[in-house]
Design an enzyme around this catalytic site. Structure first.
Site, PDB file in Angstrom:
ATOM      1  N   THR A  33      -6.447 -38.454 -53.134  1.00 29.50           N
ATOM      2  CA  THR A  33      -6.114 -40.160 -52.835  1.00 29.50           C
ATOM      3  C   THR A  33      -6.046 -40.194 -54.370  1.00 29.50           C
ATOM      4  O   THR A  33      -5.669 -39.703 -55.095  1.00 29.50           O
ATOM      5  CB  THR A  33      -7.041 -40.521 -52.514  1.00 29.50           C
ATOM      6  N   ASN A  34      -5.902 -41.942 -54.555  1.00 26.04           N
ATOM      7  CA  ASN A  34      -5.385 -42.239 -55.642  1.00 26.04           C
ATOM      8  C   ASN A  34      -6.505 -43.035 -55.957  1.00 26.04           C
ATOM      9  O   ASN A  34      -7.358 -43.962 -55.658  1.00 26.04           O
ATOM     10  CB  ASN A  34      -3.949 -42.549 -55.607  1.00 26.04           C
TER      11      ASN A  34
END
Ligand code: CTP
Ligand code: CA
Length: 224
Positions: A33-34
């Site tokens: 993810t980020n």
């Protein structure tokens, strides 16, 4: 100003927004993810509602409450976000893509938890489909606003994305030195075909309102 002079700028308009990060599965217990918090997209959803719009929010996993009167559709992966956004684009007047969509996803998801046998683990990945570009291509009449997070050459990259994806407007921000991501404030360079303006650093809710004033102005004056 937010309560009285701008409260009908988007009256009756249907605004579709993507927000937050995506999760790309590696195996049954892990994902990539980020750092996106979703704050900017949720602030835009709230401000658009206050301006009279009917808002649909396609959201990756975030720790935020859905603003009142907003229809939220929760998604996980970039592929899920594409499907959900496509399903709601036909009805929309304005599309604003604030999501930090994964650019790459693992080529295959391991069926079982990956065990720590190898000293070096390589993960093969493939490009995801660009939600923003795909939606604009399929719906040329949809007034479409992109976001661009850049660490350098902000204006040049932003204009490149505006042109390449055929957008009506792009809001670019610098993410150098930990700026913007997961912060309460942000600053934007807003660019369209024949103009641009800078919105200086401010609270994301105020910034959302200022951005939507620019969106409404361009939406209502655009040439056919
Ligand atoms: N975007 C999207 N789907 C993707 C990737 C990006 O909808 N698979 C959208 C984002 O929501 C944003 C815009 O495209 O509105 C620009 O995203 P950004 O990450 O800045 O640009 P990219 O085109 O992905 O290029 P790069 O990451 O290489 O700068
Ligand atoms: Ca990207």
């Amino acid at each position: 100003s937010s309560c009285c002079s701008t409260n009908a700028l988007l009256q009756g308009k249907r605004v579709l927004i993507t927000a937050g990060p995506t999760r790309e599965a590696i195996d049954p217990v892990r994902f990539l993810t980020n750092r996106s918090s979703g704050k900017m997209g949720y602030a835009i959803a709230k401000a658009a509602t206050a301006m009279g719009a009917q808002v649909t929010l396609i959201s990756g996993p975030v720790a935020l409450e859905c603003p009142p009167r907003v229809q939220r559709i929760g998604v996980e992966s970039a592929a899920d976000m594409l499907v959900a956004t496509q399903a709601h684009a036909t009805d929309a007047d304005i599309f604003i893509a604030t999501a930090a969509v994964a650019d790459y996803t693992p080529i295959s998801v391991a069926a079982q938890k990956i065990k720590k046998n190898a000293d070096v683990l390589e993960l093969a990945m493939k490009k995801t489909t660009d939600v923003l570009a795909t939606i604009k291509l399929a719906h040329p009449q949809l007034f479409t606003v992109g976001f661009a997070a850049e660490t350098n050459d902000v204006m040049a990259y932003a204009r490149g994305k505006l042109e390449r994806k055929g957008l009506d407007m792009i809001a670019a921000n610098s993410v150098a030195d930990g700026k913007a991501f997961d912060q309460p404030t942000n600053a934007l360079e807003v660019v369209w075909k024949d103009g641009h303006t800078s919105l200086p650093e401010m609270d994301k809710h105020t910034l959302a309102h200022e951005l939507l004033k620019l969106v409404a102005a361009q939406y209502h004056t655009r040439k056919p």
